[in-house]
Design a protein around this motif. Structure first.
Motif, PDB file in Angstrom:
ATOM      1  N   VAL A   1       0.851  -1.187   0.000  1.00 53.00           N
ATOM      2  CA  VAL A   1       0.000   0.000   0.000  1.00 53.00           C
ATOM      3  C   VAL A   1       0.890   1.242   0.000  1.00 53.00           C
ATOM      4  O   VAL A   1       1.813   1.359   0.806  1.00 53.00           O
ATOM      5  CB  VAL A   1      -0.923   0.013   1.229  1.00 53.00           C
ATOM      6  CG1 VAL A   1      -1.804   1.261   1.217  1.00 53.00           C
ATOM      7  CG2 VAL A   1      -1.790  -1.236   1.261  1.00 53.00           C
ATOM      8  N   ALA A   2       0.602   2.170  -0.908  1.00 55.37           N
ATOM      9  CA  ALA A   2       1.320   3.443  -0.970  1.00 55.37           C
ATOM     10  C   ALA A   2       0.301   4.566  -0.862  1.00 55.37           C
ATOM     11  O   ALA A   2      -0.743   4.542  -1.529  1.00 55.37           O
ATOM     12  CB  ALA A   2       2.104   3.561  -2.267  1.00 55.37           C
TER      13      ALA A   2
ATOM     14  N   PHE B   1       3.631   0.996   2.928  1.00 51.60           N
ATOM     15  CA  PHE B   1       3.502   0.062   4.044  1.00 51.60           C
ATOM     16  C   PHE B   1       4.232  -1.232   3.718  1.00 51.60           C
ATOM     17  O   PHE B   1       3.851  -1.975   2.816  1.00 51.60           O
ATOM     18  CB  PHE B   1       2.024  -0.234   4.332  1.00 51.60           C
ATOM     19  CG  PHE B   1       1.819  -1.072   5.567  1.00 51.60           C
ATOM     20  CD1 PHE B   1       2.056  -0.551   6.830  1.00 51.60           C
ATOM     21  CD2 PHE B   1       1.385  -2.383   5.456  1.00 51.60           C
ATOM     22  CE1 PHE B   1       1.868  -1.311   7.958  1.00 51.60           C
ATOM     23  CE2 PHE B   1       1.194  -3.157   6.583  1.00 51.60           C
ATOM     24  CZ  PHE B   1       1.441  -2.614   7.841  1.00 51.60           C
ATOM     25  N   ASN B   2       5.297  -1.479   4.474  1.00 53.44           N
ATOM     26  CA  ASN B   2       6.106  -2.679   4.278  1.00 53.44           C
ATOM     27  C   ASN B   2       5.624  -3.760   5.230  1.00 53.44           C
ATOM     28  O   ASN B   2       6.030  -3.824   6.391  1.00 53.44           O
ATOM     29  CB  ASN B   2       7.580  -2.355   4.537  1.00 53.44           C
ATOM     30  CG  ASN B   2       8.475  -3.576   4.371  1.00 53.44           C
ATOM     31  OD1 ASN B   2       8.065  -4.565   3.764  1.00 53.44           O
ATOM     32  ND2 ASN B   2       9.674  -3.515   4.916  1.00 53.44           N
ATOM     33  N   ASP B   3       4.739  -4.604   4.751  1.00 51.89           N
ATOM     34  CA  ASP B   3       4.214  -5.671   5.610  1.00 51.89           C
ATOM     35  C   ASP B   3       5.152  -6.873   5.662  1.00 51.89           C
ATOM     36  O   ASP B   3       4.832  -7.891   6.266  1.00 51.89           O
ATOM     37  CB  ASP B   3       2.823  -6.111   5.155  1.00 51.89           C
ATOM     38  CG  ASP B   3       2.785  -6.508   3.696  1.00 51.89           C
ATOM     39  OD1 ASP B   3       3.843  -6.501   3.042  1.00 51.89           O
ATOM     40  OD2 ASP B   3       1.693  -6.832   3.202  1.00 51.89           O
TER      41      ASP B   3
ATOM     42  N   VAL C   1       7.078   3.245   5.641  1.00 57.14           N
ATOM     43  CA  VAL C   1       8.366   3.805   5.253  1.00 57.14           C
ATOM     44  C   VAL C   1       8.128   5.108   4.510  1.00 57.14           C
ATOM     45  O   VAL C   1       7.322   5.160   3.569  1.00 57.14           O
ATOM     46  CB  VAL C   1       9.152   2.831   4.349  1.00 57.14           C
ATOM     47  CG1 VAL C   1      10.507   3.417   3.982  1.00 57.14           C
ATOM     48  CG2 VAL C   1       9.306   1.479   5.031  1.00 57.14           C
ATOM     49  N   ARG C   2       8.816   6.180   4.937  1.00 57.89           N
ATOM     50  CA  ARG C   2       8.685   7.463   4.260  1.00 57.89           C
ATOM     51  C   ARG C   2       9.511   7.486   2.976  1.00 57.89           C
ATOM     52  O   ARG C   2      10.653   7.051   2.950  1.00 57.89           O
ATOM     53  CB  ARG C   2       9.155   8.607   5.165  1.00 57.89           C
ATOM     54  CG  ARG C   2       8.183   8.968   6.261  1.00 57.89           C
ATOM     55  CD  ARG C   2       8.518  10.342   6.820  1.00 57.89           C
ATOM     56  NE  ARG C   2       7.615  10.706   7.901  1.00 57.89           N
ATOM     57  CZ  ARG C   2       7.368  11.953   8.273  1.00 57.89           C
ATOM     58  NH1 ARG C   2       7.989  12.942   7.649  1.00 57.89           N
ATOM     59  NH2 ARG C   2       6.546  12.210   9.264  1.00 57.89           N
TER      60      ARG C   2
ATOM     61  N   PHE D   1       8.922  -6.162  11.787  1.00 58.61           N
ATOM     62  CA  PHE D   1       7.834  -5.992  12.737  1.00 58.61           C
ATOM     63  C   PHE D   1       6.658  -6.863  12.303  1.00 58.61           C
ATOM     64  O   PHE D   1       6.290  -6.907  11.134  1.00 58.61           O
ATOM     65  CB  PHE D   1       7.419  -4.522  12.814  1.00 58.61           C
ATOM     66  CG  PHE D   1       8.536  -3.616  13.245  1.00 58.61           C
ATOM     67  CD1 PHE D   1       8.888  -3.502  14.583  1.00 58.61           C
ATOM     68  CD2 PHE D   1       9.245  -2.877  12.311  1.00 58.61           C
ATOM     69  CE1 PHE D   1       9.914  -2.680  14.980  1.00 58.61           C
ATOM     70  CE2 PHE D   1      10.273  -2.038  12.692  1.00 58.61           C
ATOM     71  CZ  PHE D   1      10.620  -1.939  14.039  1.00 58.61           C
ATOM     72  N   SER D   2       6.052  -7.519  13.256  1.00 53.15           N
ATOM     73  CA  SER D   2       5.002  -8.488  12.938  1.00 53.15           C
ATOM     74  C   SER D   2       3.808  -7.846  12.239  1.00 53.15           C
ATOM     75  O   SER D   2       3.151  -8.470  11.414  1.00 53.15           O
ATOM     76  CB  SER D   2       4.534  -9.189  14.225  1.00 53.15           C
ATOM     77  OG  SER D   2       4.014  -8.244  15.147  1.00 53.15           O
TER      78      SER D   2
END
Length: 363
Positions: free
Chosen positions: A150-151, A163-165, A175-176, A169-170
């Motif tokens: 998602v951006a 969004f780095n899924d 990320v900017r 992190f779980s």
């Protein structure tokens, strides 16, 4: 569906007319081709006659395209309303995107999250817009990268967040990406490059992301007047709407091809959200004139939604042929069926046989 005798007669008249054109065209071609190929000159045929025939053929082809399109598309076919899950607390939808698997991504004016809706309009996941430093941001435009992430644009902080899924992190992390003046619309090209509309600067920024989320090959396209919304086109190009202006079309090399006003002779009041379906048809919401138009590959513009909208701002095409329209006037999402079945059938030429269902299956 019941058909009257008048409907039947109109159908027969239309089919007979098209068939007559086909027969006459085939007959003329069979007779003219050997004469023009094997004999010198053109007999008594004048340049004026050729010019007249070319112009008449152009008009007839255009009329046939319009007939086909009016058989294939629908107007004001409202299927259902989807309530914005944040309307009571935050406001209207600011961004909408539909992924190839039919998931609808929503951002709301003052809501610090991205909501994911299923085809029934139910929220099955919400992604909080909170960075690892616990800083909250408000997303505006939304798109999906080629990697499925998602951006969103963040106009207040002048940046883009991805969004780095797949992070350590779980629950994933935001990320900017980059620094911009006033980023609004966002889209992802067929090539994977990200497009960002910078409203105040009148630019569209283009860049790729590497695996470390670093911008690569960044450049800007200028000379826009209040660019708002963006969408990628199946041929590799993109389109951008300008506030109180028009819609410009660019090719995959980022060269201006034309505008919708020039190509179709259509004047907008205030073009807002736009999208392109799999066949390359452009769909644009006009916020001021309260309607939605489709601009086909061939033929004249078609008004898909002519009533029932207060302030349409965003549009998104679903894989099943549904059209999502966000209405800032009543803060809801309206879902329209804008074409007849089957919607996107790979076994037929798009638009040529809208009632045909392959392998005996219903559309």
């Amino acid at each position: 569906m019941d058909y009257t005798l008048e409907d039947t007669q109109r159908k027969e008249k239309l089919l007979k007319t098209v068939y007559t054109l086909q027969v006459k065209s085939d007959s003329t071609f069979q007779k003219a081709s050997p004469l023009l190929t094997n004999h010198p000159g053109m007999g008594m045929v004048t340049d004026h006659q050729v010019h007249q025939l070319v112009e008449k053929a152009r008009v007839i082809c255009h009329d046939l395209d319009n007939i086909k399109n009016h058989l294939y598309y629908r107007q004001d076919d409202l299927v259902r309303r989807m309530s914005n899950p944040n309307r009571n607390h935050y406001g209207a939808v600011s961004g909408i995107h539909c992924s190839p698997d039919g998931v609808v991504y929503l951002t709301t004016e003052n809501a610090p999250r991205v909501d994911l809706l299923n085809r029934s309009g139910q929220v099955f996941r919400s992604i909080p817009c909170v960075e690892w430093k616990k800083e909250v941001f408000l997303p505006e435009g939304v798109a999906i990268t080629r990697a499925g992430m998602v951006a969103v644009t963040d106009m207040l902080n002048g940046t883009v967040h991805v969004f780095n899924d797949r992070s350590m992190f779980s629950k994933g992390e935001w990320v900017r990406i980059g620094r911009f003046c006033s980023p609004r619309g966002i889209a992802v090209e067929v090539s994977g490059r990200i497009l960002v509309a910078d409203y105040t600067e009148g630019k569209v920024h283009v860049f790729a992301l590497d695996r470390a989320f670093k911008m690569q090959n960044a450049h800007s396209i200028t000379n826009f007047s209040g660019p708002r919304y963006l969408c990628s086109l199946p041929d590799g190009g993109f389109a951008v709407s300008e506030e109180c202006g028009g819609v410009k079309l660019y090719d995959s090399s980022h060269k201006l091809v034309s505008s919708i006003s020039t190509k179709y002779g259509h004047q907008f009041g205030n073009p807002a959200g736009l999208c392109a379906d799999k066949e390359g048809n452009m769909i644009v919401a006009d916020e001021q004139r309260q309607n939605v138009h489709l601009f086909p590959q061939n033929g004249s513009p078609i008004c898909l939604v002519s009533k029932g909208l207060l302030r349409p701002t965003g549009v998104a095409c679903a894989p099943d042929g549904s059209l999502f329209v966000t209405d800032s006037g009543d803060k809801d999402i309206k879902v329209f069926k804008y074409r007849v079945r089957p919607h996107y059938n790979p076994d037929i030429i798009p638009g040529d046989n809208p009632s045909y269902s392959p392998r005996g299956k219903a559309g």
